[in-house]
Design a protein around this motif. Structure first.
Motif, PDB file in Angstrom:
ATOM      1  N   ARG A  14       0.845  -1.207   0.000  1.00 51.35           N
ATOM      2  CA  ARG A  14       0.000   0.000   0.000  1.00 51.35           C
ATOM      3  C   ARG A  14       0.880   1.258   0.000  1.00 51.35           C
ATOM      4  O   ARG A  14       0.637   2.222   0.705  1.00 51.35           O
ATOM      5  CB  ARG A  14      -0.935  -0.008   1.214  1.00 51.35           C
ATOM      6  N   LEU A  15       1.923   1.194  -0.849  1.00 52.80           N
ATOM      7  CA  LEU A  15       2.813   2.346  -0.956  1.00 52.80           C
ATOM      8  C   LEU A  15       2.082   3.519  -1.595  1.00 52.80           C
ATOM      9  O   LEU A  15       1.298   3.357  -2.538  1.00 52.80           O
ATOM     10  CB  LEU A  15       4.043   1.991  -1.814  1.00 52.80           C
ATOM     11  N   GLU A  16       2.358   4.712  -1.092  1.00 53.50           N
ATOM     12  CA  GLU A  16       1.709   5.912  -1.634  1.00 53.50           C
ATOM     13  C   GLU A  16       2.347   6.319  -2.964  1.00 53.50           C
ATOM     14  O   GLU A  16       1.661   6.717  -3.908  1.00 53.50           O
ATOM     15  CB  GLU A  16       1.818   7.052  -0.618  1.00 53.50           C
ATOM     16  N   GLU A  17       3.680   6.238  -3.035  1.00 51.80           N
ATOM     17  CA  GLU A  17       4.409   6.545  -4.264  1.00 51.80           C
ATOM     18  C   GLU A  17       5.257   5.314  -4.600  1.00 51.80           C
ATOM     19  O   GLU A  17       6.462   5.269  -4.299  1.00 51.80           O
ATOM     20  CB  GLU A  17       5.309   7.780  -4.074  1.00 51.80           C
ATOM     21  N   PRO A  18       4.673   4.278  -5.224  1.00 53.16           N
ATOM     22  CA  PRO A  18       5.366   2.991  -5.398  1.00 53.16           C
ATOM     23  C   PRO A  18       6.746   3.107  -6.037  1.00 53.16           C
ATOM     24  O   PRO A  18       7.720   2.594  -5.479  1.00 53.16           O
ATOM     25  CB  PRO A  18       4.403   2.207  -6.291  1.00 53.16           C
ATOM     26  N   LEU A  19       6.856   3.797  -7.167  1.00 48.82           N
ATOM     27  CA  LEU A  19       8.139   3.841  -7.859  1.00 48.82           C
ATOM     28  C   LEU A  19       9.194   4.563  -7.034  1.00 48.82           C
ATOM     29  O   LEU A  19      10.323   4.075  -6.884  1.00 48.82           O
ATOM     30  CB  LEU A  19       7.985   4.515  -9.227  1.00 48.82           C
ATOM     31  N   GLU A  20       8.820   5.695  -6.486  1.00 50.26           N
ATOM     32  CA  GLU A  20       9.775   6.478  -5.700  1.00 50.26           C
ATOM     33  C   GLU A  20      10.245   5.707  -4.478  1.00 50.26           C
ATOM     34  O   GLU A  20      11.444   5.674  -4.154  1.00 50.26           O
ATOM     35  CB  GLU A  20       9.127   7.802  -5.290  1.00 50.26           C
ATOM     36  N   GLU A  21       9.307   5.067  -3.804  1.00 48.37           N
ATOM     37  CA  GLU A  21       9.674   4.340  -2.578  1.00 48.37           C
ATOM     38  C   GLU A  21      10.423   3.045  -2.890  1.00 48.37           C
ATOM     39  O   GLU A  21      11.309   2.629  -2.138  1.00 48.37           O
ATOM     40  CB  GLU A  21       8.405   4.087  -1.765  1.00 48.37           C
ATOM     41  N   GLY A  48       4.541  -8.730  -0.087  1.00 46.63           N
ATOM     42  CA  GLY A  48       4.104  -7.555  -0.831  1.00 46.63           C
ATOM     43  C   GLY A  48       4.933  -7.321  -2.076  1.00 46.63           C
ATOM     44  O   GLY A  48       4.418  -6.926  -3.130  1.00 46.63           O
ATOM     45  N   LEU A  49       6.247  -7.577  -1.966  1.00 40.18           N
ATOM     46  CA  LEU A  49       7.121  -7.404  -3.128  1.00 40.18           C
ATOM     47  C   LEU A  49       6.765  -8.394  -4.231  1.00 40.18           C
ATOM     48  O   LEU A  49       6.713  -8.037  -5.412  1.00 40.18           O
ATOM     49  CB  LEU A  49       8.585  -7.586  -2.722  1.00 40.18           C
ATOM     50  N   PHE A  50       6.542  -9.659  -3.852  1.00 43.69           N
ATOM     51  CA  PHE A  50       6.140 -10.655  -4.847  1.00 43.69           C
ATOM     52  C   PHE A  50       4.824 -10.249  -5.510  1.00 43.69           C
ATOM     53  O   PHE A  50       4.629 -10.435  -6.708  1.00 43.69           O
ATOM     54  CB  PHE A  50       6.006 -12.039  -4.207  1.00 43.69           C
ATOM     55  N   ALA A  51       3.922  -9.675  -4.732  1.00 42.62           N
ATOM     56  CA  ALA A  51       2.629  -9.254  -5.271  1.00 42.62           C
ATOM     57  C   ALA A  51       2.799  -8.138  -6.296  1.00 42.62           C
ATOM     58  O   ALA A  51       2.096  -8.096  -7.316  1.00 42.62           O
ATOM     59  CB  ALA A  51       1.713  -8.792  -4.144  1.00 42.62           C
ATOM     60  N   LEU A  52       3.753  -7.232  -6.048  1.00 44.05           N
ATOM     61  CA  LEU A  52       3.976  -6.119  -6.967  1.00 44.05           C
ATOM     62  C   LEU A  52       4.543  -6.566  -8.308  1.00 44.05           C
ATOM     63  O   LEU A  52       4.526  -5.812  -9.284  1.00 44.05           O
ATOM     64  CB  LEU A  52       4.918  -5.098  -6.326  1.00 44.05           C
ATOM     65  N   LEU A  53       5.066  -7.809  -8.369  1.00 47.61           N
ATOM     66  CA  LEU A  53       5.558  -8.327  -9.645  1.00 47.61           C
ATOM     67  C   LEU A  53       4.436  -8.479 -10.667  1.00 47.61           C
ATOM     68  O   LEU A  53       4.681  -8.554 -11.873  1.00 47.61           O
ATOM     69  CB  LEU A  53       6.249  -9.686  -9.446  1.00 47.61           C
ATOM     70  N   ASP A  54       3.213  -8.550 -10.178  1.00 47.02           N
ATOM     71  CA  ASP A  54       2.068  -8.735 -11.083  1.00 47.02           C
ATOM     72  C   ASP A  54       1.648  -7.437 -11.759  1.00 47.02           C
ATOM     73  O   ASP A  54       0.739  -7.428 -12.588  1.00 47.02           O
ATOM     74  CB  ASP A  54       0.869  -9.308 -10.314  1.00 47.02           C
ATOM     75  N   GLY A  55       2.279  -6.334 -11.406  1.00 47.89           N
ATOM     76  CA  GLY A  55       1.905  -5.052 -12.003  1.00 47.89           C
ATOM     77  C   GLY A  55       2.320  -4.958 -13.467  1.00 47.89           C
ATOM     78  O   GLY A  55       3.137  -5.746 -13.975  1.00 47.89           O
ATOM     79  N   ASN A  56       1.766  -3.966 -14.152  1.00 43.04           N
ATOM     80  CA  ASN A  56       2.056  -3.783 -15.575  1.00 43.04           C
ATOM     81  C   ASN A  56       3.181  -2.787 -15.826  1.00 43.04           C
ATOM     82  O   ASN A  56       3.667  -2.672 -16.946  1.00 43.04           O
ATOM     83  CB  ASN A  56       0.788  -3.290 -16.307  1.00 43.04           C
ATOM     84  N   ASP A  57       3.590  -2.065 -14.798  1.00 43.35           N
ATOM     85  CA  ASP A  57       4.652  -1.072 -14.947  1.00 43.35           C
ATOM     86  C   ASP A  57       6.011  -1.771 -14.990  1.00 43.35           C
ATOM     87  O   ASP A  57       6.411  -2.452 -14.039  1.00 43.35           O
ATOM     88  CB  ASP A  57       4.609  -0.081 -13.775  1.00 43.35           C
ATOM     89  N   ARG A  58       6.728  -1.626 -16.103  1.00 42.29           N
ATOM     90  CA  ARG A  58       7.991  -2.363 -16.303  1.00 42.29           C
ATOM     91  C   ARG A  58       9.063  -1.930 -15.303  1.00 42.29           C
ATOM     92  O   ARG A  58       9.838  -2.748 -14.825  1.00 42.29           O
ATOM     93  CB  ARG A  58       8.485  -2.160 -17.733  1.00 42.29           C
ATOM     94  N   GLU A  59       9.107  -0.630 -14.988  1.00 39.73           N
ATOM     95  CA  GLU A  59      10.098  -0.172 -14.012  1.00 39.73           C
ATOM     96  C   GLU A  59       9.793  -0.748 -12.637  1.00 39.73           C
ATOM     97  O   GLU A  59      10.707  -1.133 -11.899  1.00 39.73           O
ATOM     98  CB  GLU A  59      10.138   1.357 -13.941  1.00 39.73           C
ATOM     99  N   GLN A  60       8.508  -0.812 -12.297  1.00 38.88           N
ATOM    100  CA  GLN A  60       8.123  -1.382 -11.002  1.00 38.88           C
ATOM    101  C   GLN A  60       8.571  -2.831 -10.900  1.00 38.88           C
ATOM    102  O   GLN A  60       9.128  -3.258  -9.878  1.00 38.88           O
ATOM    103  CB  GLN A  60       6.601  -1.291 -10.833  1.00 38.88           C
ATOM    104  N   VAL A  61       8.340  -3.602 -11.957  1.00 38.83           N
ATOM    105  CA  VAL A  61       8.757  -5.008 -11.974  1.00 38.83           C
ATOM    106  C   VAL A  61      10.281  -5.111 -11.864  1.00 38.83           C
ATOM    107  O   VAL A  61      10.809  -5.922 -11.094  1.00 38.83           O
ATOM    108  CB  VAL A  61       8.261  -5.713 -13.258  1.00 38.83           C
ATOM    109  N   ALA A  62      10.992  -4.274 -12.622  1.00 36.90           N
ATOM    110  CA  ALA A  62      12.457  -4.311 -12.591  1.00 36.90           C
ATOM    111  C   ALA A  62      12.994  -3.977 -11.203  1.00 36.90           C
ATOM    112  O   ALA A  62      13.960  -4.602 -10.728  1.00 36.90           O
ATOM    113  CB  ALA A  62      13.021  -3.333 -13.623  1.00 36.90           C
ATOM    114  N   LEU A  63      12.390  -2.996 -10.545  1.00 37.27           N
ATOM    115  CA  LEU A  63      12.818  -2.630  -9.193  1.00 37.27           C
ATOM    116  C   LEU A  63      12.565  -3.767  -8.213  1.00 37.27           C
ATOM    117  O   LEU A  63      13.419  -4.090  -7.372  1.00 37.27           O
ATOM    118  CB  LEU A  63      12.075  -1.371  -8.739  1.00 37.27           C
TER     119      LEU A  63
END
Length: 504
Positions: A14-21, A48-63
């Motif tokens: 539940r990050l407020e600014e996912p990419l920045e954080e 939570g990190l494993f869950a964020l892998l399901d996102g569509n943002d490529r930078e988010q997945v890479a991070l």
């Protein structure tokens, strides 16, 4: 900063600014030593990190991949498979290749742990999906899968899992995907076979090695060229060579070389077949290989004497490999005047051929002429001196001129030749009698870059450490060599300047 960033893991879903954080978290975990990271692991939750892998943002997945890779690296392999087995299986189906690579690499790490490997072997679906990854479009995914499966096969249980049960069927099904994938599986099988006699027996019993050999002996010349490289890899091991000999495969390869003159397409596979025997000779016995398979050496000479640049290059490489040890040198010496004429041709090519072939000639010459001190009998030194004279009317000047050309690979190739002969008394006398040659050796400024300076330093080292150098070069030059050796390859003599009062 590290503590604050690590606290983000507690609320990562539940990050407020996912990419920045996530960026902050990546910086934090990569800055922490693994030991410090391990201390923080008990209280951390990665779900939570494993869950964020399901996102569509490529930078988010890479991070997330970068962060998870660091955390998982700090964890005990058994803990990883027991707590994240489901996530690992899910990762193998992920559309992003970086997630697949992360997952497969973790499996490869897990199977190297004696306790954790059983957990993997008890998860056949995980192994089945890794096998499927061999057919991945991205070569990086396929290579990681091959590497992990090869590690799995390092244990008896792993060998049985791959080559006795249903996974063997999966391997064969994957092979049917395409020619490229089939060769990837062969690569895996040869890699496993090379590990031990037991590994080879399992692979042979599976029938996959027989399939590879069948393709090697088939009529498709391009397939032959691919397969011979894999068979050559197997021949690097003693048990591999024994298997190939017992199965009559070496004899069959020899017969194909014999029949190559009648095959207009032999140019596609002949270089690989000749390299096979060249490598076989150097890891086994040059004399025995050349006596048992005389067509090998004959074909090498024919290729070296011909006018096909590709064949010339392969022949020169093979002669360099064959003549890199004493037994191989003696085999070549038995060829008499034919080999002497060939040396003259190679010396001429080192001067006049296209750059790539010139470099290969220089490397082969350096290999042919190196003679360790404990092998320097009067007869062998005489043989080396005779060979050297066959290269050119003035071989030392030839290589010196090559060593001053503005091409690093040629300069270093010439320096390697001088280094190869530097500990032989006849060569030291040649160097001393050549006007300006000793000055060229001790002149650092003659070499424009680090690679060449390093190569020149190796030459100086070989000369300075020779037992005969002081007597032949004399005390003055010997001391200059020792000083060069002591000062190192990059030493620059300080130039003092005097300030003159009133000067502009």
């Amino acid at each position: 900063m590290a503590e604050e960033a690590l606290e983000l893991l507690g609320r990562v879903s539940r990050l407020e600014e996912p990419l920045e954080e996530l960026r902050a978290l990546k910086v934090a975990v990569q800055a922490l030593p693994l030991g410090a990271l391990r201390e923080r692991l008990p209280g951390l939750r990665l779900g939570g990190l494993f869950a964020l892998l399901d996102g569509n943002d490529r930078e988010q997945v890479a991070l997330c991949v970068a962060i998870l890779e660091r955390f998982l690296q700090a964890m005990d392999p058994l803990f990883v498979i027991q707590n994240f087995g489901e996530e690992l299986q899910k990762g193998l189906f992920h559309p992003d290749d970086s997630v697949k690579i992360l997952t497969i690499s973790q499996v490869g790490r897990i199977v190297e742990d004696a306790d954790a490997v059983r957990e993997i072997l008890n998860t056949p679906e995980l192994l089945r999906q890794i096998i499927c990854c061999i057919s991945g479009e991205k070569i990086a995914v396929a290579k990681e899968a091959i590497k992990s499966l090869s590690r799995i096969a390092q244990s008896q249980d792993g060998l049985e899992a791959l080559f006795v049960g249903n996974l063997l069927v999966d391997l064969k099904n994957v092979m049917a995907t395409s020619d490229v994938v089939r060769y990837r599986v062969y690569e895996l099988v040869i890699d496993i076979s090379s590990a031990s006699v037991d590994s080879l027996n399992y692979c042979a019993s599976s029938g996959l090695i027989s399939e590879l050999i069948g393709e090697l002996m088939g009529d498709d010349v391009l397939v032959r060229a691919t397969c011979i490289e894999m068979v050559t890899s197997l021949a690097y091991t003693q048990h591999g060579r024994q298997y190939l000999a017992q199965q009559g495969i070496i004899d069959k390869i020899s017969n194909i070389i014999i029949g190559a003159d009648l095959d207009p397409f032999s140019g596609f596979y002949l270089p690989g077949f000749v390299k096979f025997f060249g490598n076989l000779a150097i890891v086994d016995s040059p004399q025995q290989i050349c006596e048992r398979y005389p067509v090998f050496l004959e074909k090498v000479f024919e290729m070296a004497e011909g006018h096909d640049p590709t064949m010339n290059g392969v022949a020169v490489d093979t002669l360099g490999i064959l003549g890199s040890n004493l037994e191989g040198k003696q085999v070549l010496q038995k060829a008499g005047s034919r080999f002497q004429r060939l040396l003259n041709r190679i010396g001429n090519q080192a001067k006049n051929a296209p750059t790539e072939l010139r470099v290969r000639c220089l490397d082969a010459i350096a290999s042919l002429f190196y003679l360790p001190p404990d092998q320097q009998t009067e007869d062998l030194l005489g043989m080396m001196e005779s060979w050297f004279a066959s290269l050119s009317s003035q071989p030392l000047e030839l290589f010196r001129s090559i060593g001053t050309q503005p091409f690093p690979e040629l300069r270093c190739g010439a320096l390697r030749i001088f280094t190869a002969i530097a500990n032989q008394a006849w060569a030291q006398k040649l160097m001393l009698d050549s006007p300006g040659f000793v000055e060229y050796i001790v002149d650092r400024s003659a070499e424009p870059d680090k690679v060449a300076k390093d190569a020149k330093y190796e030459l100086v080292k070989a000369l300075a450490n020779s037992k005969t150098i002081a007597d032949i070069f004399g005390n003055q030059y010997y001391l200059r060599l020792r000083a060069y050796l002591r000062e190192g390859p990059y030493y620059v003599k300080a130039v003092s300047t005097t300030a003159v009062e009133g000067a502009d």
